[in-house]
Design an enzyme around this catalytic site. Structure first.
Site, mmCIF file in Angstrom:
data_model
loop_
_atom_site.group_PDB
_atom_site.id
_atom_site.type_symbol
_atom_site.label_atom_id
_atom_site.label_comp_id
_atom_site.label_asym_id
_atom_site.label_seq_id
_atom_site.Cartn_x
_atom_site.Cartn_y
_atom_site.Cartn_z
ATOM 1 C CE1 TYR A 1 -3.506 2.683 0.722
ATOM 2 C CE2 TYR A 1 -2.416 3.055 2.820
ATOM 3 C CZ TYR A 1 -3.357 3.424 1.882
ATOM 4 O OH TYR A 1 -4.136 4.531 2.093
ATOM 5 C CE LYS B 1 -3.392 5.829 -1.368
ATOM 6 N NZ LYS B 1 -4.347 6.783 -1.968
#
Length: 263
Positions: A159, A163
């Site tokens: 994740y 990002k």
């Protein structure tokens, strides 16, 4: 009103920050909110909650998978047909993926996370750029995470990687489209008190036998403000970046996490 008469697209409408972005945009005077999500049920809920705040705010609901460019372009076309312009895009759609670590992650599973958080977000962003250029400007904000700034105790490697790539892409884009009066910024959230985080704490309390308030207090003690910011607060911070009050701000990264991360 920060967004008086503006038309705002919000992707990733869901039970947490996504729907709060739509609600707060309406509260701040948006003339129209375009809500995008994979679920019609979530869109219907968002419309009802927006109308409860601002009955005069028009809501356009479009079921959209941002990983599909055709669906992104259909969303933009419907927005232009309904409202004639796009003043702001708030990229909130995401896939979290596994709680993993780089040393042991199933790297094949990172593809789905990257495909939504980076590639899908950029597909929707690219889709709004022609209209923003045509109308003489616009503003885009990428919803990002504190996990991309500093590794958290919990594994969020895939994740965070997606990002981090998005944060870097936002800087490049800001430099590329600044001449077109299009601003691009990022906002990095930490813990946010709302339905998803509350659900996590409820689960943790059940699993560990530790009272929810004790778990919440432990996290709060690590935050300089002494509390977990709400998703409403974080939504308002994000919307500031697409408002005219931030007209001189582009290529920036704002931390909205109660001071948990200070660069």
């Amino acid at each position: 009103m920060l967004l008086k008469d503006k038309i705002v697209i919000v992707s990733g409408i869901g039970p947490g920050l996504g729907v709060k972005l739509a609600i707060e945009a309406a509260r701040e005077g948006a003339a129209g909110v375009v809500a995008a999500a994979r679920s019609q049920e979530k869109l219907d809920d968002a419309e009802a909650r927006v109308k409860a705040i601002n009955p005069n705010c028009k809501v356009l609901k479009i079921v959209t998978d941002i990983t599909d460019r055709a669906q992104c372009e259909a969303l933009v076309a419907a927005t232009i047909k309904q409202f004639g312009r796009i003043d702001a895009l708030v990229n909130s759609a995401f896939v979290h993926g596994d709680m993993d670590y780089v040393s042991s992650a199933n790297l094949d599973a990172w593809a789905a996370v990257m495909n939504t958080n980076l590639i899908g977000t950029l597909k929707l962003t690219q889709s709004v750029l022609p209209q923003m250029k045509l109308q003489g400007g616009g503003a885009i904000v990428m919803i990002n995470t504190m996990a991309a700034r500093t590794p958290p105790p919990l594994g969020e490697a895939g994740y965070a990687a997606s990002k981090s790539a998005l944060a870097n892409s936002a800087k490049y884009l800001a430099k590329e489209v600044g001449k077109d009066n299009i601003r691009v910024n990022s906002i990095h959230m930490g813990w946010m008190w709302g339905a998803p985080v509350e659900g996590y704490f409820v689960w943790q309390a059940q699993e560990t036998g530790v009272p929810l308030e004790t778990l919440k207090a432990k996290i709060s003690s690590t935050i300089p403000l002494g509390r977990i910011p709400t998703d409403d607060e974080c939504a308002r911070a994000a919307l500031f970046l697409v408002s005219d009050y931030a007209s001189a701000v582009t290529g920036a990264a704002l931390d909205a996490n109660g001071g948990s991360y200070m660069p």
